[in-house]
Scaffold this active site. Structure first.
Site, PDB file in Angstrom:
ATOM      1  N   HIS A 364      -9.554   6.960  13.807  1.00  0.00           N
ATOM      2  CA  HIS A 364      -8.601   8.027  13.520  1.00  0.00           C
ATOM      3  C   HIS A 364      -7.833   8.430  14.758  1.00  0.00           C
ATOM      4  O   HIS A 364      -6.654   8.747  14.700  1.00  0.00           O
ATOM      5  CB  HIS A 364      -9.334   9.218  12.925  1.00  0.00           C
ATOM      6  CG  HIS A 364     -10.231   8.815  11.804  1.00  0.00           C
ATOM      7  ND1 HIS A 364     -11.343   9.505  11.427  1.00  0.00           N
ATOM      8  CD2 HIS A 364     -10.170   7.745  11.001  1.00  0.00           C
ATOM      9  CE1 HIS A 364     -11.934   8.880  10.450  1.00  0.00           C
ATOM     10  NE2 HIS A 364     -11.243   7.813  10.174  1.00  0.00           N
ATOM     11  N   ARG A 471       0.852   7.046   4.496  1.00  0.00           N
ATOM     12  CA  ARG A 471      -0.600   6.900   4.265  1.00  0.00           C
ATOM     13  C   ARG A 471      -1.193   8.286   4.024  1.00  0.00           C
ATOM     14  O   ARG A 471      -1.508   9.005   4.977  1.00  0.00           O
ATOM     15  CB  ARG A 471      -1.263   6.279   5.494  1.00  0.00           C
ATOM     16  CG  ARG A 471      -0.898   4.814   5.759  1.00  0.00           C
ATOM     17  CD  ARG A 471      -1.587   4.350   7.023  1.00  0.00           C
ATOM     18  NE  ARG A 471      -1.703   2.911   7.133  1.00  0.00           N
ATOM     19  CZ  ARG A 471      -0.968   2.177   7.975  1.00  0.00           C
ATOM     20  NH1 ARG A 471      -0.074   2.734   8.747  1.00  0.00           N
ATOM     21  NH2 ARG A 471      -1.154   0.864   8.034  1.00  0.00           N
ATOM     22  N   ARG A 507       1.557   6.538  -0.640  1.00  0.00           N
ATOM     23  CA  ARG A 507       0.442   5.714  -1.096  1.00  0.00           C
ATOM     24  C   ARG A 507      -0.718   6.637  -1.424  1.00  0.00           C
ATOM     25  O   ARG A 507      -1.065   7.500  -0.618  1.00  0.00           O
ATOM     26  CB  ARG A 507       0.034   4.744   0.006  1.00  0.00           C
ATOM     27  CG  ARG A 507      -1.226   3.975  -0.350  1.00  0.00           C
ATOM     28  CD  ARG A 507      -1.521   2.918   0.661  1.00  0.00           C
ATOM     29  NE  ARG A 507      -2.176   3.457   1.843  1.00  0.00           N
ATOM     30  CZ  ARG A 507      -2.532   2.715   2.875  1.00  0.00           C
ATOM     31  NH1 ARG A 507      -2.264   1.414   2.877  1.00  0.00           N
ATOM     32  NH2 ARG A 507      -3.131   3.237   3.911  1.00  0.00           N
ATOM     33  N   GLU A 606      -2.589  -6.577  -1.359  1.00  0.00           N
ATOM     34  CA  GLU A 606      -3.465  -6.698  -0.184  1.00  0.00           C
ATOM     35  C   GLU A 606      -4.596  -7.689  -0.411  1.00  0.00           C
ATOM     36  O   GLU A 606      -5.398  -7.930   0.484  1.00  0.00           O
ATOM     37  CB  GLU A 606      -4.067  -5.328   0.159  1.00  0.00           C
ATOM     38  CG  GLU A 606      -3.020  -4.277   0.422  1.00  0.00           C
ATOM     39  CD  GLU A 606      -3.628  -2.948   0.841  1.00  0.00           C
ATOM     40  OE1 GLU A 606      -3.755  -2.719   2.043  1.00  0.00           O
ATOM     41  OE2 GLU A 606      -3.970  -2.153  -0.053  1.00  0.00           O
ATOM     42  N   ASN A 629      -2.049  -6.294   6.803  1.00  0.00           N
ATOM     43  CA  ASN A 629      -3.295  -6.139   7.574  1.00  0.00           C
ATOM     44  C   ASN A 629      -4.488  -6.570   6.736  1.00  0.00           C
ATOM     45  O   ASN A 629      -5.345  -7.334   7.176  1.00  0.00           O
ATOM     46  CB  ASN A 629      -3.497  -4.683   8.008  1.00  0.00           C
ATOM     47  CG  ASN A 629      -2.294  -4.122   8.723  1.00  0.00           C
ATOM     48  OD1 ASN A 629      -1.493  -4.876   9.265  1.00  0.00           O
ATOM     49  ND2 ASN A 629      -2.148  -2.811   8.701  1.00  0.00           N
ATOM     50  N   CYS A 677       4.545  -4.052   4.683  1.00  0.00           N
ATOM     51  CA  CYS A 677       4.299  -2.841   5.483  1.00  0.00           C
ATOM     52  C   CYS A 677       3.092  -2.940   6.411  1.00  0.00           C
ATOM     53  O   CYS A 677       2.621  -1.943   6.926  1.00  0.00           O
ATOM     54  CB  CYS A 677       4.164  -1.623   4.572  1.00  0.00           C
ATOM     55  SG  CYS A 677       2.736  -1.675   3.494  1.00  0.00           S
TER      56      CYS A 677
END
Ligand code: PEP
Ligand code: MG
Length: 747
Positions: A364, A471, A507, A606, A629, A677
């Protein structure tokens, strides 16, 4: 522990204190100390070895060995018994040194006549400073009490070394914290910064390692522990009764604070003559050493608790609060073992750079550092032990390197680099308001990724055309408890307001795997990346998702709304999520709230499975966004958080590009909007290749928009595509080399 022993140990420390109080040069002090220890312990030899560099120990003072050997005898880490203690940080105690494995005979010291050997590490909070050795002719094992006394003395020596008591001539006697040190870590956020150290948790400086009055010291320790326990009780009492997880964590913390063993060990050290502060720190050093060898995350956390309690106790005892009176430098580089996202947000943009000992790419703190565009280096060795407030430091976020107290040549080269980056920034600023059009006339849309309120100013600053990925989980991650619907809706409304009519793709909550909420019970899953995460949690326990969808609808307040579901692996999941949206809209309609002018729903691609979903899915979904990712980690079966395998597979690998091309083609045939993204969208070379493969909307961190646009405007995407196709036809593994060659030719 015998009373005799306590008295002996105390007497030895009292003599040590008297020796230290005398005005003397570093060498003279060390000589006196070795003499005094040998005399007190009635042993022939006592020697102090100190590190002259990271892997060489040097004999710095001795009683009993040949004086000519001082500053001449050196050994590499791991070499001989002294080197073994230095490397492992563990005690060696043997009656027959010559027959110990690894024994090395040093002729110049005349040590062959000594049979017994005991070596104790001199270390402070896990930082190795040297080795304290005693030897004797008579073959005997030093008693437990004697070894404990040596440990106590070693601890005092470490504290004194920290205070500069032994500074003298030569590398081994140079002052601590003055030499240049380079920390090789990992990139958390790119960028370069120069500034001065600001320690998040300044070390407590112990100026009185030896007690003047052990009885009084015992009382001080008892009073401080009482105060600590009261403080922890108050912490626990302030937790809401229904906050079970927080309670559990703090109960474990309270248990440690009340641990009898912990207190007893500290009391024993005080009885041996240490000051209360030194006794606490000795325990803390032991816990840190243990922490290094433990891999179980639960046990590590508990040792971390213990470390934290020791820090609190030291602050109570020394009266040194978090505020040490030091002033934050004008160009602060935050140095910490680790830091929570909320604390980092408190510092905000005042920081020029951040260097952490811990952290991970997806942590974080890293997410917040990215949002604030502050260069961040993680895994930077023991920088908190080495750095002092106000030290000069260079942060090379691109290379994942921090230079502490760097030499002038390094500083100059670094400044050149910063100047070049500043020039590039000027270039990016000059094209900020131009549309992203390639040299061959192809329009590409560059959006930004966001998630925090701190991101919002970047929308105007970067020239982003909207937010291609917001996010929402970051708002959940930076809090200690679940945010309320009204709070969320106010936050989302601020985001839509800030976008001033530009698109924002929200999202829904993407938690699980590396994104763990402190206030939700952790799931004990064997493989969290493949586990219960994102939309899987949202559909199985729809309460939070419903609350979130409702908050989004209210935030839109009649304006258009775009929502994307994360980690959709099959058509059915999308259908179920989309049905939740229908229900939310219906509920809001009944409640009389204004409905969005238009709702666009999409999914993140994803997992490879979704690329092969039925055509009907592609027709039904309004847009897809490739989460590179995650997609890449599943495509290559290589964990995105695992440094060992993360970089093994290139995004420009032809298999991956061919796979992406398949997705582009399917979307083209069904007229589905498509964007990318993941982090690769923000890497200029990768970004232009994605554009050449047909991805015409890229969403990235704001700082990447300038560099990506700049390269795109200089690139002929048609010609680049030919280079890619040719490389694929030739059977290459990656197209990177020919692409780089093409860019070099292009200039
Ligand atoms: C991704 O997986 O590429 C993505 C954008 O989502 P996150 O990094 O938040 O998992
Ligand atoms: Mg993802």
């Amino acid at each position: 522990m015998s009373n005799d022993f306590q008295t002996d140990s105390r007497q030895m420390l009292a003599r040590l204190r008297a020796a230290m109080a005398e005005e003397a040069a570093g060498q003279a002090r060390l000589d006196k100390i070795t003499h005094l220890i040998a005399d007190s312990m009635k042993t022939e030899v006592c020697s102090v070895y100190l590190f002259r560099d990271a892997d060489t120990l040097e004999l710095c003072a001795t009683e009993g060995l040949k004086p000519e050997a001082v500053h001449q005898t050196r050994m590499k880490l791991g070499e001989g018994l002294v080197g073994r203690v230095g490397r492992t940080g563990r005690i060696v105690n043997t009656p027959d040194a010559p027959s110990e494995p690894g024994f090395r005979y040093m002729a110049e010291t005349g040590e062959e006549i000594y049979s017994s050997f005991a070596g104790v590490p001199i270390q402070r909070l896990g930082e190795k400073l040297g080795v304290l050795v005693v030897q004797s002719k008579r073959a005997r094992r030093y008693s437990e009490d004697e070894i404990t006394a040596l440990e106590v003395v070693a601890m005092v020596l470490a504290e004194m070394a920290e205070l500069g008591a032994f500074v003298g001539e030569g590398a081994a006697l140079s002052a601590l914290h003055t030499k240049p040190v380079l920390f090789r870590g990992t990139t958390g956020q790119e960028g370069a910064a120069e500034g001065h150290v600001w320690l998040h948790e300044p070390r407590v400086v112990i100026t009185n390692p030896i007690a003047e009055d052990p009885h009084r010291e015992g009382e001080r320790l008892a009073e401080a522990v009482d105060q600590l326990r009261d403080a922890v009780d108050t912490l626990v009492a302030n937790i809401a009764d229904d906050d079970k997880e927080q309670l559990e964590v703090l109960e474990a913390y309270r248990m440690f604070a009340n641990s009898k063993g912990w207190l007893r060990r500290m009391e024993e050290d005080v009885a041996r003559g240490l000051s209360a502060e030194a006794a606490v720190e000795k325990e803390q050093s032991t816990a840190r050493a243990r922490m290094e060898t433990i891999t179980d995350p639960y046990l590590r956390d508990r040792l971390h608790d213990l470390d934290d309690l020791s820090n609190r106790l030291l602050r109570i005892l020394s009266g040194q609060g978090k505020a040490t009176g030091a002033e934050m430098p004008a160009d602060p580089i935050l140095v910490a073992r680790n830091i929570g996202p909320a604390e980092l947000l408190d510092y905000g943009r005042s920081l020029k750079g951040i260097v952490l000992e811990g952290g991970s790419v997806g942590s974080h703190a890293a997410i917040v550092a990215r949002a604030l565009a502050i260069p961040l280096v993680i895994h930077a060795g023991r920088i908190t032990t080495e750095a002092l407030n106000g030290d000069h430091v260079l942060v090379d976020g691109d290379g994942g390197i921090a230079h502490l107290r760097a030499e002038d040549t390094v500083v100059n080269a670094f400044r050149d680099k910063i100047a070049m980056q500043a020039k590039a920034q000027e270039r990016y600023a000059s094209i900020r308001d131009l549309p992203a059009v390639s040299m061959c006339g192809q329009r590409v849309h560059l959006m930004m990724n966001a998630g925090l309120m701190a991101d919002l100013p970047s929308l105007a600053g970067s020239g982003a055309e909207g937010m291609g990925l917001f996010r929402t989980e970051l708002q959940f991650l930076i809090r200690n408890q679940m945010p309320k619907r009204s709070e969320l809706s106010a936050l989302y409304a601020r985001v839509i307001d800030a976008a001033e009519g530009r698109k924002v793709v929200f999202r829904t909550l993407d938690i699980g795997s590396d994104k763990v909420l402190s206030y939700m019970k952790p799931n004990d899953e064997p493989n969290p990346a493949l586990g219960w995460r994102a939309i899987r949690v949202g559909l199985d326990k729809p309460g939070v998702m419903r609350m979130q969808l409702q908050a989004l609808v209210r935030a839109a307040n009649g304006r258009p709304l775009t929502v994307m579901f994360p980690f959709v692996a099959q058509y059915e999941e999308y259908r179920a999520a989309s049905a939740e949206m229908d229900k939310a809209l219906e509920r809001e309609r009944i409640l009389g709230h204004p409905l969005p002018e238009k709702v666009e729903l999409g999914a993140m691609l994803e997992t490879p499975s979704l690329a092969f979903a039925p055509t009907k899915f592609f027709e039904e979904v309004e847009f897809l966004s490739i989460g590179g990712n995650d997609l890449k980690q599943f495509f290559f079966a290589a964990d995105r958080e695992n440094e060992r395998v993360r970089r093994r597979y290139d995004t420009l690998n032809v298999s991956f590009l061919t796979f992406l091309q398949g997705i582009v083609d399917r979307c083209a045939s069904t007229g589905t909007q498509l964007s990318f993204c993941g982090e690769d969208a923000g890497r200029p070379v990768e970004a232009i290749c994605l554009a050449a493969m047909g991805l015409r909307t890229l969403s990235m961190r704001p700082a990447s928009i300038g560099p990506v646009k700049s390269l795109l405007m200089r690139t002929d995407l048609g010609a680049l595509r030919q280079v890619i196709d040719k490389a694929r036809d030739e059977g290459r593994q990656s197209v990177r080399e020919p692409v780089m060659e093409f860019l070099r030719m292009q200039g």
